[in-house]
Scaffold this motif. Structure first.
Motif, PDB file in Angstrom:
ATOM      1  N   CYS A 127      53.716  37.237  52.257  1.00 18.36           N
ATOM      2  CA  CYS A 127      52.822  36.627  51.382  1.00 18.36           C
ATOM      3  C   CYS A 127      52.195  35.478  51.528  1.00 18.36           C
ATOM      4  N   VAL A 128      51.026  35.150  51.573  1.00 17.51           N
ATOM      5  CA  VAL A 128      50.074  33.884  51.481  1.00 17.51           C
ATOM      6  C   VAL A 128      49.288  33.858  50.244  1.00 17.51           C
ATOM      7  N   SER A 129      49.939  32.893  49.401  1.00 16.43           N
ATOM      8  CA  SER A 129      49.335  32.517  47.963  1.00 16.43           C
ATOM      9  C   SER A 129      49.159  31.277  47.688  1.00 16.43           C
ATOM     10  N   VAL A 130      47.938  30.597  48.398  1.00 16.02           N
ATOM     11  CA  VAL A 130      47.685  29.243  48.232  1.00 16.02           C
ATOM     12  C   VAL A 130      46.882  28.570  47.082  1.00 16.02           C
ATOM     13  N   SER A 131      46.404  29.265  46.430  1.00 17.23           N
ATOM     14  CA  SER A 131      45.244  28.799  45.490  1.00 17.23           C
ATOM     15  C   SER A 131      45.706  28.473  43.996  1.00 17.23           C
ATOM     16  N   ARG A 132      45.905  29.748  43.478  1.00 16.42           N
ATOM     17  CA  ARG A 132      46.642  29.686  42.029  1.00 16.42           C
ATOM     18  C   ARG A 132      47.748  30.303  41.698  1.00 16.42           C
ATOM     19  N   GLY A 133      48.251  30.959  43.198  1.00 18.58           N
ATOM     20  CA  GLY A 133      49.528  31.730  42.909  1.00 18.58           C
ATOM     21  C   GLY A 133      49.425  33.223  42.575  1.00 18.58           C
ATOM     22  N   ASN A 134      48.241  33.671  42.356  1.00 19.57           N
ATOM     23  CA  ASN A 134      47.950  35.056  41.956  1.00 19.57           C
ATOM     24  C   ASN A 134      48.647  36.167  42.814  1.00 19.57           C
ATOM     25  N   THR A 135      48.544  35.949  44.281  1.00 21.06           N
ATOM     26  CA  THR A 135      49.086  37.016  45.300  1.00 21.06           C
ATOM     27  C   THR A 135      50.433  36.997  45.021  1.00 21.06           C
ATOM     28  N   ARG A 136      50.998  35.762  44.618  1.00 25.24           N
ATOM     29  CA  ARG A 136      52.548  35.674  44.610  1.00 25.24           C
ATOM     30  C   ARG A 136      52.878  36.447  43.424  1.00 25.24           C
ATOM     31  N   PHE A 192      48.323  44.115  50.632  1.00 28.53           N
ATOM     32  CA  PHE A 192      48.260  43.805  49.075  1.00 28.53           C
ATOM     33  C   PHE A 192      47.434  42.538  49.127  1.00 28.53           C
ATOM     34  N   GLY A 193      46.774  42.224  47.644  1.00 26.08           N
ATOM     35  CA  GLY A 193      46.205  40.839  47.610  1.00 26.08           C
ATOM     36  C   GLY A 193      45.626  40.710  46.184  1.00 26.08           C
ATOM     37  N   THR A 194      44.948  39.814  45.961  1.00 29.35           N
ATOM     38  CA  THR A 194      44.234  39.354  45.047  1.00 29.35           C
ATOM     39  C   THR A 194      42.884  38.825  45.241  1.00 29.35           C
ATOM     40  N   SER A 195      41.761  38.928  44.473  1.00 30.90           N
ATOM     41  CA  SER A 195      40.494  38.350  44.838  1.00 30.90           C
ATOM     42  C   SER A 195      39.741  38.362  43.593  1.00 30.90           C
ATOM     43  N   GLY A 196      38.798  37.298  43.402  1.00 33.41           N
ATOM     44  CA  GLY A 196      37.890  37.130  42.319  1.00 33.41           C
ATOM     45  C   GLY A 196      36.997  38.418  42.321  1.00 33.41           C
ATOM     46  N   PHE A 197      36.645  38.987  43.451  1.00 37.18           N
ATOM     47  CA  PHE A 197      35.706  39.946  43.530  1.00 37.18           C
ATOM     48  C   PHE A 197      36.132  40.911  44.741  1.00 37.18           C
ATOM     49  N   GLU A 215      47.008  50.344  50.480  1.00 39.12           N
ATOM     50  CA  GLU A 215      46.617  49.128  50.009  1.00 39.12           C
ATOM     51  C   GLU A 215      46.589  48.966  48.620  1.00 39.12           C
ATOM     52  N   PHE A 216      46.763  47.712  48.054  1.00 41.86           N
ATOM     53  CA  PHE A 216      46.871  47.472  46.604  1.00 41.86           C
ATOM     54  C   PHE A 216      46.023  46.016  46.421  1.00 41.86           C
ATOM     55  N   PHE A 217      45.239  46.216  45.825  1.00 42.16           N
ATOM     56  CA  PHE A 217      44.155  44.932  45.271  1.00 42.16           C
ATOM     57  C   PHE A 217      43.990  44.819  43.873  1.00 42.16           C
ATOM     58  N   CYS A 218      43.975  43.633  43.395  1.00 41.63           N
ATOM     59  CA  CYS A 218      43.471  43.432  41.693  1.00 41.63           C
ATOM     60  C   CYS A 218      42.790  42.097  41.975  1.00 41.63           C
ATOM     61  N   ARG A 219      42.124  41.914  40.842  1.00 39.16           N
ATOM     62  CA  ARG A 219      41.331  40.863  40.615  1.00 39.16           C
ATOM     63  C   ARG A 219      42.340  39.564  40.316  1.00 39.16           C
ATOM     64  N   GLY A 220      41.992  38.373  40.646  1.00 41.79           N
ATOM     65  CA  GLY A 220      42.560  36.970  40.516  1.00 41.79           C
ATOM     66  C   GLY A 220      41.761  36.017  39.893  1.00 41.79           C
ATOM     67  N   HIS A 221      42.112  35.149  39.641  1.00 40.78           N
ATOM     68  CA  HIS A 221      41.233  34.045  39.151  1.00 40.78           C
ATOM     69  C   HIS A 221      40.926  33.202  40.312  1.00 40.78           C
ATOM     70  N   ASP A 222      39.408  33.091  40.095  1.00 41.42           N
ATOM     71  CA  ASP A 222      38.684  32.769  41.451  1.00 41.42           C
ATOM     72  C   ASP A 222      37.968  31.389  40.950  1.00 41.42           C
ATOM     73  N   THR A 223      38.433  30.172  41.649  1.00 39.43           N
ATOM     74  CA  THR A 223      37.866  28.940  41.318  1.00 39.43           C
ATOM     75  C   THR A 223      36.965  28.447  42.343  1.00 39.43           C
ATOM     76  N   SER A 224      36.677  29.479  43.550  1.00 43.92           N
ATOM     77  CA  SER A 224      36.001  28.915  44.530  1.00 43.92           C
ATOM     78  C   SER A 224      34.382  28.429  44.040  1.00 43.92           C
ATOM     79  N   PRO A 243      45.929  37.699  37.803  1.00 48.33           N
ATOM     80  CA  PRO A 243      46.327  38.926  37.360  1.00 48.33           C
ATOM     81  C   PRO A 243      47.028  38.986  35.918  1.00 48.33           C
ATOM     82  N   ASP A 244      46.639  40.090  35.415  1.00 49.36           N
ATOM     83  CA  ASP A 244      47.337  40.200  33.936  1.00 49.36           C
ATOM     84  C   ASP A 244      48.310  41.125  33.954  1.00 49.36           C
ATOM     85  N   ALA A 245      48.936  41.262  32.497  1.00 49.37           N
ATOM     86  CA  ALA A 245      50.166  42.183  32.523  1.00 49.37           C
ATOM     87  C   ALA A 245      49.878  43.715  33.242  1.00 49.37           C
ATOM     88  N   ASP A 246      48.738  44.096  32.895  1.00 50.79           N
ATOM     89  CA  ASP A 246      48.064  45.461  33.519  1.00 50.79           C
ATOM     90  C   ASP A 246      48.217  45.402  34.939  1.00 50.79           C
TER      91      ASP A 246
END
Length: 148
Positions: A7-16, A81-86, A108-117, A131-134
């Motif tokens: 896992c690479v999760s560098v911005s907000r820890g969403n993917t971690r 797997f991963g996270t993305s604002g979009f 593959e699994f993706f969900c939204r993540g807080h995007d501050t770009s 990502p939230d609890a759901d």
């Protein structure tokens, strides 16, 4: 089954967060690409490759790691797997690299993540609270399905 999550999760820890949720089901370690060798990968039945999405691509550290895998040198199953604002446009380049290395990509699994770009960061970001609890429950359910 022996599993590993890279896992690479560098911005907000969403993917971690997603990786940790999956790892709790798979009883697997979560490592960064620099902390694992190709020789290490040979001992795993299932390997997850995860990253936040940056400019519609997985992080360069994960791309470089996958590109360095030897052609046909691995066997077993893999997932992305991963996270993305979009939504990411595609993970096909990464999946092709994993297939070239001899792995069978099983999902593959993706969900939204807080995007501050930019420009979203100027206004506090998009998809705050994700990502939230759901999302994390969905990640655990995805991992559980991999065990079947």
């Amino acid at each position: 089954m022996k599993a590993l999550l890279i896992c690479v999760s560098v911005s907000r820890g969403n993917t971690r967060k997603v990786a940790d949720a999956m790892a709790s089901v798979l009883d697997s370690p979560v490592v960064e690409p620099e902390d694992v060798t190709v020789e290490d990968l040979a001992s795993y039945d299932l390997i997850g490759f995860g990253s936040g999405i940056y400019n519609q691509r997985v992080h360069s550290r994960l791309r470089d790691f996958a590109a360095a895998l030897p052609d046909g040198g691995l066997h077993g199953r893999a997932f992305v797997f991963g996270t993305s604002g979009f939504p990411p446009l595609t993970t096909q380049p990464l999946q092709r690299q994993l297939t070239r290395a001899g792995l069978t990509v099983v999902g593959e699994f993706f969900c939204r993540g807080h995007d501050t770009s930019p420009p979203f960061g100027w206004f506090g970001g998009a998809k705050r609270g994700r990502p939230d609890a759901d999302d994390l429950q969905a990640a655990r359910e995805f991992a559980q399905a991999l065990l079947a």
